[in-house]
Design a protein around this motif. Structure first.
Motif, short mmCIF file in Angstrom:
data_model
loop_
_atom_site.label_atom_id
_atom_site.label_comp_id
_atom_site.label_asym_id
_atom_site.label_seq_id
_atom_site.Cartn_x
_atom_site.Cartn_y
_atom_site.Cartn_z
N HIS A 99 3.46 -5.72 -48.64
CA HIS A 99 3.12 -4.69 -47.65
C HIS A 99 3.66 -5.11 -46.27
O HIS A 99 3.50 -6.26 -45.88
CB HIS A 99 1.60 -4.53 -47.62
CG HIS A 99 1.11 -3.45 -46.72
ND1 HIS A 99 1.04 -2.15 -47.12
CD2 HIS A 99 0.68 -3.48 -45.44
CE1 HIS A 99 0.58 -1.41 -46.12
NE2 HIS A 99 0.35 -2.19 -45.09
N PRO A 100 4.33 -4.21 -45.56
CA PRO A 100 4.88 -4.62 -44.26
C PRO A 100 3.79 -4.82 -43.21
O PRO A 100 2.85 -4.04 -43.13
CB PRO A 100 5.80 -3.45 -43.89
CG PRO A 100 5.27 -2.28 -44.64
CD PRO A 100 4.63 -2.81 -45.89
N ALA A 101 3.93 -5.88 -42.42
CA ALA A 101 2.98 -6.15 -41.35
C ALA A 101 3.30 -5.27 -40.15
O ALA A 101 4.48 -5.06 -39.84
CB ALA A 101 3.03 -7.62 -40.96
N LYS A 102 2.28 -4.75 -39.48
CA LYS A 102 2.51 -3.90 -38.31
C LYS A 102 2.16 -4.63 -37.03
O LYS A 102 2.66 -4.30 -35.96
CB LYS A 102 1.70 -2.62 -38.44
CG LYS A 102 2.08 -1.86 -39.72
CD LYS A 102 1.82 -0.38 -39.62
CE LYS A 102 2.34 0.36 -40.84
NZ LYS A 102 1.54 0.09 -42.06
N PHE A 103 1.29 -5.63 -37.13
CA PHE A 103 0.98 -6.48 -35.97
C PHE A 103 1.89 -7.71 -36.05
O PHE A 103 1.89 -8.41 -37.06
CB PHE A 103 -0.49 -6.91 -35.99
CG PHE A 103 -1.44 -5.84 -35.53
CD1 PHE A 103 -1.94 -5.85 -34.24
CD2 PHE A 103 -1.82 -4.81 -36.38
CE1 PHE A 103 -2.81 -4.86 -33.82
CE2 PHE A 103 -2.69 -3.81 -35.97
CZ PHE A 103 -3.19 -3.84 -34.68
N ARG A 150 -9.75 -0.18 -35.67
CA ARG A 150 -8.49 0.51 -35.41
C ARG A 150 -7.30 -0.30 -35.91
O ARG A 150 -6.37 0.24 -36.51
CB ARG A 150 -8.34 0.79 -33.90
CG ARG A 150 -9.25 1.87 -33.38
CD ARG A 150 -8.83 2.31 -31.99
NE ARG A 150 -8.82 1.19 -31.04
CZ ARG A 150 -9.88 0.71 -30.44
NH1 ARG A 150 -11.05 1.25 -30.64
NH2 ARG A 150 -9.78 -0.32 -29.61
N ALA A 151 -7.36 -1.62 -35.67
CA ALA A 151 -6.25 -2.47 -36.11
C ALA A 151 -6.11 -2.43 -37.62
O ALA A 151 -4.99 -2.34 -38.15
CB ALA A 151 -6.48 -3.90 -35.64
N THR A 170 -4.56 0.83 -38.77
CA THR A 170 -3.13 0.86 -38.47
C THR A 170 -2.36 -0.03 -39.44
O THR A 170 -1.38 0.40 -40.05
CB THR A 170 -2.87 0.35 -37.03
OG1 THR A 170 -3.72 1.07 -36.14
CG2 THR A 170 -1.43 0.53 -36.62
N GLU A 171 -2.83 -1.25 -39.58
CA GLU A 171 -2.10 -2.24 -40.37
C GLU A 171 -2.01 -1.82 -41.84
O GLU A 171 -0.97 -1.98 -42.48
CB GLU A 171 -2.80 -3.60 -40.27
CG GLU A 171 -2.17 -4.72 -41.07
CD GLU A 171 -0.86 -5.23 -40.48
OE1 GLU A 171 -0.68 -5.10 -39.26
OE2 GLU A 171 -0.05 -5.76 -41.25
N ASN A 172 -3.10 -1.29 -42.36
CA ASN A 172 -3.17 -1.06 -43.80
C ASN A 172 -3.11 0.41 -44.20
O ASN A 172 -3.39 0.74 -45.35
CB ASN A 172 -4.43 -1.70 -44.35
CG ASN A 172 -4.44 -3.19 -44.14
OD1 ASN A 172 -3.57 -3.89 -44.63
ND2 ASN A 172 -5.42 -3.68 -43.38
N ASP A 173 -2.76 1.29 -43.27
CA ASP A 173 -2.68 2.73 -43.55
C ASP A 173 -3.95 3.25 -44.21
O ASP A 173 -3.91 3.95 -45.23
CB ASP A 173 -1.46 3.05 -44.44
CG ASP A 173 -0.18 2.44 -43.90
OD1 ASP A 173 0.06 2.61 -42.70
OD2 ASP A 173 0.56 1.81 -44.66
N ALA A 216 -0.32 -2.42 -32.22
CA ALA A 216 0.57 -3.04 -33.21
C ALA A 216 2.02 -2.84 -32.79
O ALA A 216 2.47 -1.72 -32.59
CB ALA A 216 0.32 -2.43 -34.58
#
Lengths: 244, 176
Positions: free
Chosen positions: B64-68, A57-58, A61-64, B101
């Motif tokens: 690429h923007p970080a989301k975490f 899941r992470a 989310t992080e990498n689309d 995130a």
């Protein structure tokens, strides 16, 4: 040009700083990141994995990552006592929402195997690319240049671990970047950040202080498909022989 | 031989025959120069900087923007939670493993308030009993253990173990 001793003392540190920037090269956004100082890999500790799917899941989310495609996924192996060479493997939706429960006392051995790009040093996927769109970066990460990729999918076929896919919208090959945008800024990968048990550990093989070195010395660590000599850098601790 | 070239006729004829070869060679040279000039414009400057690929692709990927946000960022502000956590069983569970995130919140705390996760669902994701899980990992059957009551009714999610736990309903490891 005459340089006095005083000037030399000023110039030398300045030159050292400048040289650090030369070495750093790209990415320009992280001026303190020197590619030459790192050689990235991943440690996956199978006895610690609980199959919660947090990493999957992470990563999405992080990498689309589009639905139904995975840069990392978790497999559950059921190695029967009677068919050691034919384990039953399931990975419902990549293990994203966990796995069905197993009752105590079931026959055979159950365990989870998180899978991802092995970031091979001698990667078959980069060797087949006809246009130079995929490559091993100077810090040991297998990456794709989406602007150069034609979407021919040779690399998708070449990867022995099935870690690549063609992005359904971009129509180019896509895969784990080892969160290159994070590790170049001193963060760990999204999957490691989200792993609750420490079953995944980002490893920098060029950093002598990284705990990976001690771990590799004191544990029985294996890579997937070692017979293919891909130079895989995803190190599995406690890997069962039935894992493919 | 000497007689053959005496009046130079054969030599002239040889040059006449060979002339089209020189013309072709010239054409090839021009074509190569045109190719070289176009190639200079089309191939990115950074191609070949590190290998047979576009060197600036590394910068593109790293942008690429970080989301975490990373647990260090969270702990910089939420020191109280960090203190609670370090004492408990969840010391090594990173904030965003449960909260999701939250780089958006970390970059601008006023822009969004994170929603607290539903512990009845969240905790079960890891702690639901299954023989496939490592034997030393604390597991319970949620229906049997709490009957759907949110876990935080009894446990502090940041430090879930009890000092002196109830005699029943322990989750000390192994599928129960």
């Amino acid at each position: 040009m005459n340089i006095s001793r005083r000037h030399l003392l000023v110039l030398l540190p300045a030159a050292a700083v400048a040289w650090k920037f030369v070495q750093a090269g790209t990415p320009e956004a992280s001026p303190n990141y020197a590619m030459g100082d790192h050689w990235w890999g991943m440690l996956i500790d199978i006895p610690k994995c609980i199959g919660c799917g947090n990493c999957v899941r992470a990563c999405q989310t992080e990498n689309d990552v589009p639905d139904g495609f995975f840069r990392t996924w978790v497999e559950r192996y059921h190695r029967s006592d009677f068919h050691l060479e034919n384990p039953e493997v399931i990975s419902p939706d990549g293990g994203k929402e966990g796995f069905p429960s197993v009752k105590e006392g079931e026959e055979g051995k159950y365990f989870f195997v998180p899978k991802m790009c092995n970031h091979c040093a001698d990667s078959p996927c980069t060797q087949v690319c006809p246009v130079g769109a995929t490559f091993v970066s100077p810090d040991g990460v297998v990456l794709i240049d989406p602007k150069y990729c034609l979407g021919c999918a040779y690399c998708v076929q070449a990867c022995p671990y099935g870690c690549r896919y063609i992005h359904p919208e971009k129509k180019v090959a896509d895969k784990c970047t080892l969160c290159y945008h994070r590790i170049t800024k001193g963060l760990t990968t999204a999957c490691c950040e989200a792993c609750p048990t420490g079953a995944r550990q980002l490893a920098d093989l060029k950093n002598p202080k990284d705990p990976i070195h001690e771990f590799l010395k004191t544990h029985t660590v294996q890579v997937l498909k070692p017979q293919m000599a891909t130079g895989a850098k995803a190190f599995y601790n406690g890997l069962d022989g039935s894992v493919r | 031989m000497a007689k053959y070239f005496e009046d130079g006729r054969a030599e002239r004829r040889f040059m006449k025959d060979a002339a089209h070869l020189f013309r072709f060679a010239g054409l090839f040279l021009i074509a190569f120069l045109v190719f070289w000039v176009i190639r200079g414009y089309v191939v990115p400057k950074s191609f070949g900087q590190y290998g047979h690929y576009r060197g600036s692709a590394l910068g593109d990927i790293a942008a690429h923007p970080a989301k975490f946000a990373g647990h260090d960022t969270c702990e910089a502000c939420h020191t109280d939670i960090a203190d609670t956590k370090t004492k408990g069983k969840h010391a090594h569970v990173n904030c965003e493993a449960c909260h999701g995130a939250l780089a958006v919140h970390a970059n601008d705390p006023t822009s969004m308030t994170p929603v607290k996760p539903d512990t009845a669902v969240l905790c079960a994701r890891c702690h639901t009993a299954s023989a496939a899980k490592p034997k030393d990992f604390p597991q319970v059957d949620p229906a049997d253990h709490s009957g759907g009551v949110p876990c935080q009714t009894c446990h502090d999610p940041h430090s879930p173990a009890f000092e002196a736990g109830p005699a029943t309903a322990t989750a000390a490891g192994g599928a129960k």
